[in-house]
Design an enzyme around this catalytic site. Structure first.
Site, PDB file in Angstrom:
ATOM      1  N   CYS A   2     -51.084 -42.454 -58.503  1.00  0.00           N
ATOM      2  CA  CYS A   2     -50.179 -41.344 -58.776  1.00  0.00           C
ATOM      3  C   CYS A   2     -49.131 -41.862 -59.741  1.00  0.00           C
ATOM      4  CB  CYS A   2     -49.458 -40.895 -57.506  1.00  0.00           C
ATOM      5  SG  CYS A   2     -50.551 -40.369 -56.185  1.00  0.00           S
ATOM      6  N   ARG A  24     -52.280 -40.569 -64.653  1.00  0.00           N
ATOM      7  CA  ARG A  24     -52.414 -41.257 -63.368  1.00  0.00           C
ATOM      8  C   ARG A  24     -52.781 -40.293 -62.235  1.00  0.00           C
ATOM      9  NH1 ARG A  24     -50.183 -46.310 -63.297  1.00  0.00           N
ATOM     10  NH2 ARG A  24     -49.936 -46.180 -61.048  1.00  0.00           N
ATOM     11  N   TRP A  74     -52.348 -37.822 -57.485  1.00  0.00           N
ATOM     12  CA  TRP A  74     -53.811 -37.948 -57.486  1.00  0.00           C
ATOM     13  C   TRP A  74     -54.166 -38.104 -56.022  1.00  0.00           C
ATOM     14  CZ3 TRP A  74     -57.907 -37.247 -60.428  1.00  0.00           C
ATOM     15  CH2 TRP A  74     -59.107 -37.847 -60.080  1.00  0.00           C
ATOM     16  N   ASN A  88     -46.603 -43.860 -54.375  1.00  0.00           N
ATOM     17  CA  ASN A  88     -47.899 -44.123 -55.000  1.00  0.00           C
ATOM     18  C   ASN A  88     -48.520 -45.276 -54.217  1.00  0.00           C
ATOM     19  OD1 ASN A  88     -50.019 -44.782 -56.770  1.00  0.00           O
ATOM     20  ND2 ASN A  88     -48.674 -45.963 -58.109  1.00  0.00           N
ATOM     21  N   GLY A  89     -49.764 -45.131 -53.785  1.00  0.00           N
ATOM     22  CA  GLY A  89     -50.403 -46.198 -53.008  1.00  0.00           C
ATOM     23  C   GLY A  89     -51.022 -45.621 -51.755  1.00  0.00           C
ATOM     24  N   GLU A 107     -78.301 -46.619 -68.563  1.00  0.00           N
ATOM     25  CA  GLU A 107     -76.859 -46.409 -68.701  1.00  0.00           C
ATOM     26  C   GLU A 107     -76.338 -47.007 -70.017  1.00  0.00           C
ATOM     27  OE1 GLU A 107     -74.742 -44.583 -67.518  1.00  0.00           O
ATOM     28  OE2 GLU A 107     -72.799 -45.495 -67.845  1.00  0.00           O
ATOM     29  N   LYS A 137     -74.530 -44.878 -72.974  1.00  0.00           N
ATOM     30  CA  LYS A 137     -73.175 -45.199 -73.451  1.00  0.00           C
ATOM     31  C   LYS A 137     -73.141 -45.279 -74.964  1.00  0.00           C
ATOM     32  CE  LYS A 137     -70.928 -44.473 -70.763  1.00  0.00           C
ATOM     33  NZ  LYS A 137     -71.181 -44.205 -69.389  1.00  0.00           N
ATOM     34  N   GLU A 169     -73.546 -41.772 -76.619  1.00  0.00           N
ATOM     35  CA  GLU A 169     -72.419 -40.835 -76.563  1.00  0.00           C
ATOM     36  C   GLU A 169     -71.173 -41.363 -77.273  1.00  0.00           C
ATOM     37  OE1 GLU A 169     -71.152 -39.911 -72.539  1.00  0.00           O
ATOM     38  OE2 GLU A 169     -71.447 -41.959 -71.891  1.00  0.00           O
ATOM     39  N   HIS A 207     -96.687 -49.940 -72.733  1.00  0.00           N
ATOM     40  CA  HIS A 207     -97.528 -48.739 -72.657  1.00  0.00           C
ATOM     41  C   HIS A 207     -97.187 -47.722 -73.750  1.00  0.00           C
ATOM     42  CE1 HIS A 207     -99.371 -50.066 -68.956  1.00  0.00           C
ATOM     43  NE2 HIS A 207     -98.164 -50.383 -68.509  1.00  0.00           N
ATOM     44  N   LYS A 241     -65.320 -33.862 -70.259  1.00  0.00           N
ATOM     45  CA  LYS A 241     -65.193 -34.797 -69.132  1.00  0.00           C
ATOM     46  C   LYS A 241     -65.865 -34.240 -67.886  1.00  0.00           C
ATOM     47  CE  LYS A 241     -63.963 -38.498 -67.067  1.00  0.00           C
ATOM     48  NZ  LYS A 241     -64.954 -39.558 -67.263  1.00  0.00           N
TER      49      LYS A 241
HETATM   50  C1  F6R Z   1     -71.409 -40.235 -69.284  1.00  0.00           C
HETATM   51  C2  F6R Z   1     -70.738 -39.284 -68.425  1.00  0.00           C
HETATM   52  C3  F6R Z   1     -71.526 -38.135 -67.887  1.00  0.00           C
HETATM   53  C4  F6R Z   1     -71.153 -37.876 -66.421  1.00  0.00           C
HETATM   54  C5  F6R Z   1     -71.872 -36.621 -65.902  1.00  0.00           C
HETATM   55  C6  F6R Z   1     -71.573 -36.374 -64.439  1.00  0.00           C
HETATM   56  O1  F6R Z   1     -70.571 -41.262 -69.681  1.00  0.00           O
HETATM   57  O2  F6R Z   1     -69.575 -39.392 -68.173  1.00  0.00           O
HETATM   58  O3  F6R Z   1     -72.896 -38.368 -68.011  1.00  0.00           O
HETATM   59  O4  F6R Z   1     -71.509 -38.993 -65.671  1.00  0.00           O
HETATM   60  O5  F6R Z   1     -71.475 -35.499 -66.659  1.00  0.00           O
HETATM   61  O6  F6R Z   1     -70.225 -36.187 -64.225  1.00  0.00           O
HETATM   62  P1  F6R Z   1     -69.604 -36.261 -62.768  1.00  0.00           P
HETATM   63  O7  F6R Z   1     -69.740 -37.672 -62.297  1.00  0.00           O
HETATM   64  O8  F6R Z   1     -68.172 -35.848 -62.935  1.00  0.00           O
HETATM   65  O9  F6R Z   1     -70.394 -35.327 -61.909  1.00  0.00           O
END
Ligand code: F6R
Length: 609
Positions: free
Chosen positions: A2, A27, A74, A100-101, A482, A486, A489, A505, A604
């Site tokens: 937080c 935060r 948070w 916070n904590g 993964e 990364k 994207e 294959h 996000k």
């Molecule tokens: C990739 C990324 C996305 C999320 C996906 C699920 O870096 O951030 O692939 O992992 O959209 O999001 P959450 O975890 O919020 O359900």
């Protein structure tokens, strides 16, 4: 995580506190509030949602007070709501506290305070501190009462306290949560982060754990909880406001990559029963007995969370002896999955708002399955819709690409493996071994982070290539996926994640001197097989960057570049092998001049189908 801000000085506190909260919003942002010493009393204002909502409540009101404390939350204990928003107050509405904590012994404290007649108005762990202070705030000064209260609390805190009885001071203290005092001309700002201070002064005092500061209108005094006065150095910060929010990191993504040791620590904290080789997952208490009867787990997730789930499947089947399947949320909802009351559907989601994952949870519930969650955002929709779950406590993830949430999800999946395994055939010795190795991961990641500069150089060396093959086997196969995700994207570079053994294959046809591979070849049960794959690529002139185990000298002779990672238990390897791949993607993106925190076309939290 937080954000805390406090102000005392000659200017009006309200706009300074609001500005501070805005800068600390990264935060946490599920609710916000402040308490202001005003007109001989204290005014308190709270709002659910972002700081903007609090600002709306302030509206045209002209607060004149020149001392106050504020908080952006948070959620960890208790959903985001006005009652759970800070500041919290004691029974007499005299003491105002922001925290916070996590207060680990809050349940015991709350019970004993209730027996002594205290009335609580929130579900938070934080409120117990306000009531504890009230207990001691008779003859004692505020600082003395705070000191005594803190000696009773275990866990972590950064707090700031304001009292109606002594409105010309703020008492603040820290243990495990950051607090910095900004020292201006006739004014002082206390905050979780310099971001909230830098606009007003560049002179700061960094409080250490166990320290407390009493801030008055004319000065401040730092001491420890044993009342020993401490002379603190005043430092100067040379960060810009912009840089300060990211704590010196160029991007949130890099900051979050570096926060992984902390995020993992927070995922494990308070959950390990060392002597029993077992774990305690409070969020699963209500379904504990039902979980014994479960014979299948279906993990549903999207993107990076899906890759975490895939590692989880391997862990659960190998160690917990429970059948585990993994499904994309977006596919699950449109097929006719076979589920019954002996199946648990486990949603893994950082945001807790991903529409596809949420739809899968609803489908699972409709079909009578038990719905569980591993979620970072407390009070989010998936957290509310599931029957039970485990929170990550990783703090807000701001960079669009998921990094610290991923390794945190893997930590929780490892804990869940021990939990379900110990309900079944797993021995105490195996449980202990996993938990001991898990406790070391934080240190291993720190070792990798120290190599960031070398990884940056490797990214530069390969920056001319537009295609990569990411290869890994068994536990590292999801990490190949993964790593490829990364770089796609973040750097807009085409990459394919592939199971190493599958390469022959088909995709091996792609290999030539212009198509490099990133091979995860850690010393584990599939090492020899993976090395054969490396040789197959080399025989076709392909370049290779290897992620290998420290001490493996042989691999150096076979590949073009090596990034070494420490050795750990095979099932936990993904938690560390992913880190160099996150850094590689980050540096590729930055070197191309891209805004890695906000990749094009991405959001996000994907709350649409
Ligand atoms: C990739 C990324 C996305 C999320 C996906 C699920 O870096 O951030 O692939 O992992 O959209 O999001 P959450 O975890 O919020 O359900």
């Amino acid at each position: 995580m937080c954000g805390i801000a406090g102000y005392i000085g000659k200017n009006r506190a309200c706009p300074i506190l609001i500005d501070g909260l805005r800068r600390l919003e990264y935060r946490g942002y599920d609710s916000a509030g402040f308490a202001l010493a005003e007109d001989g009393g204290v005014v308190i204002l709270k709002a659910v949602g972002r700081v903007e909502e609090l600002e709306k409540q302030v509206g045209e009101r002209d607060f004149l007070g020149t001392a106050g404390i504020a908080h952006t939350r948070w959620a960890t204990h208790g959903k985001p709501s006005k009652e759970n928003a800070h500041p919290h107050v004691d029974c007499r509405q005299e003491i105002f506290l922001v925290h916070n904590g996590i207060i680990e012994n809050y349940k015991e404290l709350k019970e004993s305070l209730k027996k002594r007649g205290h009335r609580f108005s929130s579900e938070t762990d934080s409120e117990v501190i306000a009531h504890l202070i009230e207990e001691y705030y008779g003859e004692d000064s505020l600082e003395e009462a705070v000191r005594k209260a803190l000696l009773k609390a275990t866990g972590t805190y950064g707090i700031a306290v304001l009292s109606q009885r002594e409105p010309n001071k703020i008492v603040a203290a820290r243990k495990g949560s950051p607090l910095i005092l900004g020292v201006g001309k006739d004014e002082f700002i206390i905050a979780s982060d310099v971001a909230a201070i830098i606009r007003y002064t560049d002179r700061v005092v960094y409080l250490n754990d166990g320290e407390m500061v009493v801030i008055g209108r004319d000065g401040y005094e730092v001491s420890n909880l044993e009342r020993t006065r401490i002379d603190k150095r005043v430092d100067r910060i040379d960060w810009s406001v912009e840089k300060a929010e990211k704590q010196g990191f160029a991007y949130f993504m890099l900051k979050e990559i570096f926060e992984q040791p902390e995020a993992i620590k927070n995922a494990i904290r308070g959950r390990v029963l060392s002597a029993d080789g077992n774990v305690k997952l409070g969020g699963l208490d209500d379904v504990r007995e039902r979980l014994r009867e479960i014979n299948r787990l279906v993990i549903v997730a999207c993107g990076t969370a899906y890759h975490a789930g895939l590692v989880g499947k391997y862990m659960l089947e190998e160690y917990a002896g429970i059948r585990a399947d993994i499904e994309y949320g977006s596919e699950f909802r449109y097929r006719k999955p076979i589920l019954d009351s002996k199946t648990a559907v486990l949603a893994v989601s950082q945001s807790g708002e991903t529409a596809d994952t949420l739809a899968a949870v609803k489908e699972a519930k409709n079909k009578g399955a038990l719905a569980l969650g591993i979620v970072n955002a407390v009070g989010s929709t998936i957290a509310r819709e599931t029957d039970a779950g485990i929170y990550n406590h990783a703090g807000p993830e701001i960079g669009v690409a998921s990094t610290k949430a991923f390794t945190s999800q893997l930590s929780i999946l490892a804990l869940l493996t021990v939990f379900l395994g110990r309900q079944r055939e797993m021995s105490c010795v195996t449980g202990k071994r996993i938990l001991n190795e898990l406790a070391e991961i934080e240190r291993h990641i720190k070792t990798i982070l120290k190599q960031a500069k070398e990884i940056e150089k490797i990214a530069r060396k390969y920056s001319g290539f537009n295609n990569f093959l990411y290869l890994g086997r068994k536990y590292n196969y999801p990490i190949a996926l993964e790593g490829a995700l990364k770089i796609k994207e973040i750097a807009y570079v085409h990459a394919e994640g592939y199971p190493f053994g599958e390469m022959k294959h088909g995709s091996i046809a792609l290999i030539d001197e212009n198509f490099p591979s990133i091979a995860i070849v850690t010393k584990d049960s599939v090492y020899e097989k993976t090395i054969s794959g490396v040789q197959e690529i080399k025989a076709r002139g392909g370049k290779i960057i290897a992620i290998a185990t420290s001490g493996d000298k042989e691999i150096k002779k076979l590949v073009d570049d090596v990034i070494y990672i420490p050795k750990t238990l095979e099932m936990l390897t993904p938690m560390i092998s992913v880190v160099p791949l996150q850094l590689l993607a980050y540096y590729f993106g930055v070197q191309k001049g891209l805004d890695v925190d906000k990749p094009r076309n991405l959001a996000k939290s994907v709350t649409v189908e």
